[in-house]
Design a protein around this motif. Structure first.
Motif, PDB file in Angstrom:
ATOM      1  N   SER A 183      -5.883  96.445  17.248  1.00  0.00           N
ATOM      2  CA  SER A 183      -5.609  95.010  17.237  1.00  0.00           C
ATOM      3  C   SER A 183      -5.590  94.449  18.651  1.00  0.00           C
ATOM      4  O   SER A 183      -6.107  93.366  18.916  1.00  0.00           O
ATOM      5  CB  SER A 183      -4.281  94.732  16.521  1.00  0.00           C
ATOM      6  N   TRP A 208      -9.378  94.655  20.062  1.00  0.00           N
ATOM      7  CA  TRP A 208     -10.254  93.579  19.606  1.00  0.00           C
ATOM      8  C   TRP A 208      -9.887  92.255  20.270  1.00  0.00           C
ATOM      9  O   TRP A 208     -10.773  91.437  20.539  1.00  0.00           O
ATOM     10  CB  TRP A 208     -10.181  93.419  18.097  1.00  0.00           C
ATOM     11  N   ILE A 248     -12.725  87.816  14.552  1.00  0.00           N
ATOM     12  CA  ILE A 248     -13.479  88.627  13.597  1.00  0.00           C
ATOM     13  C   ILE A 248     -13.345  87.959  12.242  1.00  0.00           C
ATOM     14  O   ILE A 248     -12.233  87.795  11.728  1.00  0.00           O
ATOM     15  CB  ILE A 248     -12.943  90.072  13.538  1.00  0.00           C
ATOM     16  N   MET A 276     -14.478  87.659   8.097  1.00  0.00           N
ATOM     17  CA  MET A 276     -15.053  88.333   6.933  1.00  0.00           C
ATOM     18  C   MET A 276     -15.390  87.279   5.888  1.00  0.00           C
ATOM     19  O   MET A 276     -14.542  86.458   5.541  1.00  0.00           O
ATOM     20  CB  MET A 276     -14.081  89.362   6.344  1.00  0.00           C
ATOM     21  N   LEU A 284     -14.743  98.522  13.394  1.00  0.00           N
ATOM     22  CA  LEU A 284     -14.492  97.174  12.870  1.00  0.00           C
ATOM     23  C   LEU A 284     -14.325  97.183  11.362  1.00  0.00           C
ATOM     24  O   LEU A 284     -13.413  96.553  10.816  1.00  0.00           O
ATOM     25  CB  LEU A 284     -15.652  96.248  13.252  1.00  0.00           C
ATOM     26  N   TYR A 310     -10.977  98.895  10.402  1.00  0.00           N
ATOM     27  CA  TYR A 310      -9.841  98.056  10.789  1.00  0.00           C
ATOM     28  C   TYR A 310      -9.705  96.852   9.871  1.00  0.00           C
ATOM     29  O   TYR A 310      -8.617  96.553   9.368  1.00  0.00           O
ATOM     30  CB  TYR A 310     -10.018  97.601  12.244  1.00  0.00           C
ATOM     31  N   GLN A 311     -10.808  96.155   9.619  1.00  0.00           N
ATOM     32  CA  GLN A 311     -10.740  94.954   8.802  1.00  0.00           C
ATOM     33  C   GLN A 311     -10.365  95.278   7.355  1.00  0.00           C
ATOM     34  O   GLN A 311      -9.615  94.533   6.718  1.00  0.00           O
ATOM     35  CB  GLN A 311     -12.078  94.215   8.838  1.00  0.00           C
ATOM     36  N   SER A 321      -6.750  94.159   5.559  1.00  0.00           N
ATOM     37  CA  SER A 321      -6.930  93.316   4.371  1.00  0.00           C
ATOM     38  C   SER A 321      -6.355  93.960   3.118  1.00  0.00           C
ATOM     39  O   SER A 321      -6.511  93.422   2.018  1.00  0.00           O
ATOM     40  CB  SER A 321      -8.418  93.014   4.160  1.00  0.00           C
TER      41      SER A 321
END
Length: 884
Positions: A285, A288, A295, A297, A326, A329-330, A334
């Motif tokens: 975190s 980035w 970032i 989505m 990425l 992590y995303q 989420s």
């Protein structure tokens, strides 16, 4: 009538005072997020509610009581109406001890037996059982410390002291998941004559499975014990047979061959660790934040909604080493399980390798050739992951794209996935394509070097430490666009009606398997492209790289950006393509801020330029979205050297060239659909005034070469013109050397050398122009279309269809360009008529009309306003009309 010994529902409706006091003391430390946000909508009105939680715990009871109060649900601490139970809640497990006690299974059937006995003889009584899962510290925020992730939720049922620390450290990230209620009366009636004892055990088993599924969906599968996966792989029949075969082949003992397979498996297998994933999430975190401005989505909710019940295989585009970090992590932040990721063994570096392995990476060698034992072990490991329902991620391209285009997919891992499913088709497989779009790449300079012929730098720990200098730069925004998922089962149904029997023999390879894998690979690439994100840098690259000096007057650039956005908005490529909301002025300002373009101020109007090195790097981002402009670029190309053409000729020639463009850009249409797309594009260009429609729409005409509309058409056309130049290079090399002379590999090398030399002579800023893979793909497409074929000696032969392609090229490519290509293409003295440029006009069939006004304009000594601005900016003549 209910039993008179049951507890009156009016007695002790409130929780004890000490329970309420504890709840008030805990309240500042706990912040609850309910899932769903309004669980009351799940309940059936008027039916008593009994909650069931995964484990017995004072803190869980407090959290449940508060969550129910905030959601307007019945209190779990009140008696259950119509039964003897003094509380409307029970747990499946309990703890022994106080401070460090561990959880153990309890007789969860006892509360259920009480509920069943309460329903006996009272047919109007029902109880709705609501499973409630409570997770403390599922997703600590960016403000949390690293120490907190060690006490985040995992598969280990910690003691009371561990739970207390988790609440104090992570209580503000508490998730309470309410599942849909189950009518106990309905389940009891469906169970028939099953006795109460057996019925209670059955319901308890179903509840345990339910909680495991919810926990797996929220925090990931229970893969804490790597040993269990390794043992399962080594015990599988294909691996045992491969070990025996290896021992016999190499004349070694069975034990030594087993140790060899075991060592290979330890090299491959992931060692997933929840604490490491949580720690990495915290570190990334901050990382980035230093690198990117955001970032995003898109369409993730659609992907999440499609995933339940499937074995999910994520198949993203591969453009940077940051891709898998990425993605993981995303997905993690989420609330989705982090997938196991197939990584090249070159990334198994000291220090870094073990961290990646504990984050879910499993490593594979670049080639399995000559090592059947390794091949069997790796395939069985993949099959075990799929059989256990572990989400997987791999890159079908096999390596990072150095040009910005999607690469031709490799079918190895796809084939392993399909065969693993055929062997045990218990859980359907869903492939989830993901488009990853950047505005600046960390590896940009190294990509340019590799395309120019420099060897790829080997990954090393020292190289990684040197690469930390990237933290000094900003890389703009990143987009992760989730494309339309692809189910495997319908593809298998279409390929063979009895595909389910193919898995009975794990060594069998059905004849239709290769076709299914190829179709699947192609569909994945198409769906990745259908989810493209068009950012400001993509639009700037499309416009500025289409000019000879990569310079454009600001007013012209504003108009071109507006045209590009309008084209993408009015003729949407797909409903999953996303487009920057910035207006043209904001796009230019952003490009300056990111350092991609420079402004040259002048009294007659500012000029925006791209320097030489940045132009090469910027070509990467133009190539990301070339496919979105394919139909418009084709129409525009038809009017590069022609003033007028019939609509029918544009469509007919488009149908001829489409298979080659489709293979290169992974376009989604068949030939008929592409013609419909061309019709819509022509109508758009007519509405915008770039083309004029005559003779009831049968004839199309552009304005004179010096007009603004003609300039805008040329900018659109030049995004695709280099593809046609590559095609002509291939045809020229083949025809100039003659039939039965070159192998496919020799032709590929000749084309690459020709393109490299042409690029040097013309200072092309597009390294992909001489990318060997693009020539290889075109040659393969020629073979698929039966234009060329291989003779008995492995040499290429061709027929008259090649001459048709040459004649069509004359409509698009100028005589000057064709002369240049033919002059430097290696070959014998042979100059066949098929490729010799002549001065004659193209046939009437193509409706070719030379734009004499434009040619005369180019010979004029005066220059128009745009040329003047570019001339002042660059201090040299800038022929905006290029090859014309």
């Amino acid at each position: 009538m209910p039993n008179t010994t049951m507890v009156d529902s009016t007695v002790r409706r409130r929780a004890p005072w000490w329970f309420n006091l504890a709840g008030q003391l805990l309240q500042p430390w706990v912040r609850i997020r309910r899932d769903p946000a309004e669980p009351a909508a799940l309940l059936q009105p008027g039916v008593p509610v009994c909650y069931v939680i995964e484990r017995d715990g004072f803190s869980d009871a407090l959290i449940l009581q508060r969550a129910c109060r905030e959601a307007g649900l019945p209190s779990p601490m009140q008696p259950l109406a119509g039964t003897r139970r003094r509380r409307s809640v029970f747990a499946l497990t309990r703890r022994d001890g106080w401070l460090f006690g561990r959880s153990r299974k309890r007789a969860a059937g006892e509360p259920l037996r009480q509920l069943v006995h309460s329903l006996e003889g009272v047919p109007e009584l029902d109880v709705q059982v609501v499973p409630v899962a409570i997770y403390v510290g599922r997703a600590p925020s960016r403000e949390t410390g690293w120490f907190r992730v060690l006490f985040s939720e995992n598969w280990v049922m910690v003691g009371r002291f561990g739970r207390l620390l988790a609440l104090l450290l992570n209580g503000r990230d508490t998730v309470v998941h309410f599942s849909a209620p189950v009518s106990l009366r309905s389940v009891l009636e469906e169970s028939g004559e099953i006795g109460p004892e057996r019925f209670a055990r059955k319901i308890a088993r179903v509840l345990r499975i339910h909680f495991r599924r919810i926990r797996a969906a929220v925090i990931g599968p229970d893969l804490s014990h790597r040993r269990t996966v390794v043992d399962a792989v080594l015990a599988a029949e294909p691996v045992r047979a491969a070990i025996a075969a290896n021992a016999a082949k190499e004349k070694i003992s069975h034990a030594k061959a087993w140790r060899k397979a075991h060592k290979m498996l330890l090299e491959i297998a992931a060692d997933y660790s929840h604490p490491v994933v949580r720690s990495a999430s915290f570190v990334l975190s901050s990382f980035w934040n230093k690198l990117y401005d955001g970032i995003a989505m898109h369409h993730f909710d659609k992907a999440r909604a499609a995933a339940p019940g499937y074995e999910v295989v994520y198949v993203p585009s591969h453009r940077s080493h940051a891709d898998y970090l990425l993605m993981s992590y995303q997905l993690h932040v989420s609330g989705v399980v982090v997938p196991h990721i197939a990584a090249g063994v070159n990334l198994n570096l000291p220090v870094i390798g073990p961290i990646l392995r504990r984050g879910g990476a499993f490593f594979m060698r670049r080639s399995f050739t000559g090592n059947p034992l390794y091949s069997v072990v790796f395939k069985e490991y993949m099959a075990q992951l799929i059989d256990r329902g572990v989400p997987i991620e791999y890159f079908t391209e096999g390596t990072r794209s150095r040009t910005g285009r999607l690469l031709s997919p490799r079918g190895g891992l796809l084939s392993m996935t399909v065969r693993a499913f055929l062997r045990a088709p218990r859980r359907p497989v869903l492939f989830q394509p993901v488009y990853i779009g950047y505005e600046k790449l960390m590896e940009g300079n190294s990509y340019i070097g590799e395309l120019s012929g420099k060897p790829k730098e080997k990954e090393s720990l020292l190289g990684l430490l040197k690469g930390l200098k990237v933290l000094r730069q900003r890389y703009g925004h990143v987009a992760l666009n989730f494309g339309e998922p692809i189910e495997l089962t319908p593809l298998l149904d279409a390929a063979s009606s009895d595909w389910r029997s193919a898995g009975l023999d794990p060594e069998a390879k059905p004849e239709w398997l290769n076709a299914v894998v190829s179709q699947l690979a192609e569909k994945i690439q198409v769906n990745i492209n259908r989810a493209a994100d068009v950012n400001p840098i993509n639009l700037l690259a499309l416009a500025l790289l289409a000019t000879p000096k990569h310079a454009m007057a600001e007013n012209d650039l504003l108009v071109q950006l507006d045209l590009g956005k309008a084209l993408l908005e009015e003729l949407p490529y797909s409903d999953r393509v996303t487009l920057t909301p910035m207006n043209p002025a904001a796009i230019i300002a952003y490009g300056e801020q990111m350092g991609w373009i420079e402004r040259v101020q002048h009294p007659l109007g500012d000029v925006l330029t791209v320097s030489g090195e940045k132009a090469v790097l910027l070509s990467y981002f133009r190539n990301n979205v070339l496919h979105l402009m394919a139909s418009a670029a084709w129409v525009a190309c038809c009017f590069l050297n022609n003033r007028r053409m019939s609509r029918e000729a544009v469509l007919r020639l488009g149908g001829i060239v489409y298979p080659f463009i489709q293979g290169e850009l992974f376009l989604p249409w068949d030939e008929d659909d592409f013609k419909e797309q061309l019709q819509a594009t022509i109508d758009f260009l007519v509405r915008r005034g770039l083309l004029e429609s005559n003779n009831d729409g049968r004839s199309l005409e552009r304005s004179a070469g010096q007009e603004d509309s003609a300039f805008q058409l040329r900018v659109i056309a030049r995004s695709l013109i280099q593809a046609f130049e590559r095609y002509y290079i291939t045809i020229a090399a083949l025809a100039k050397n003659g039939p039965h002379t070159l192998t496919a590999s020799e032709l590929e090398n000749a084309c690459t050398l020709t393109a490299q030399r042409l690029g040097l002579l013309n200072e092309l800023s597009a390294p992909e122009f001489f990318d060997k893979a693009l020539f290889r793909g075109f040659i393969q497409k020629l073979r698929e279309r039966k234009v060329v074929w291989t003779d008995e000696n492995g040499k290429l032969d061709y027929d008259r269809a090649l001459e048709d392609l040459v004649r069509d090229a004359r409509v698009i490519l100028s005589r000057e360009v064709r002369h240049s290509i033919l002059k430097i293409t290696p070959g014998g003295d042979r100059e066949p008529a098929a490729v010799v440029p002549d001065d004659a006009s193209a046939s009437d069939l193509h409706q070719r009309h030379v734009d004499t006004e434009q040619q005369e304009h180019e010979r004029r000594t005066g220059i128009d306003r745009r040329h003047a601005e570019a001339d002042i900016a660059k201090q040299e003549p800038a022929r905006r009309d290029g090859a014309e």
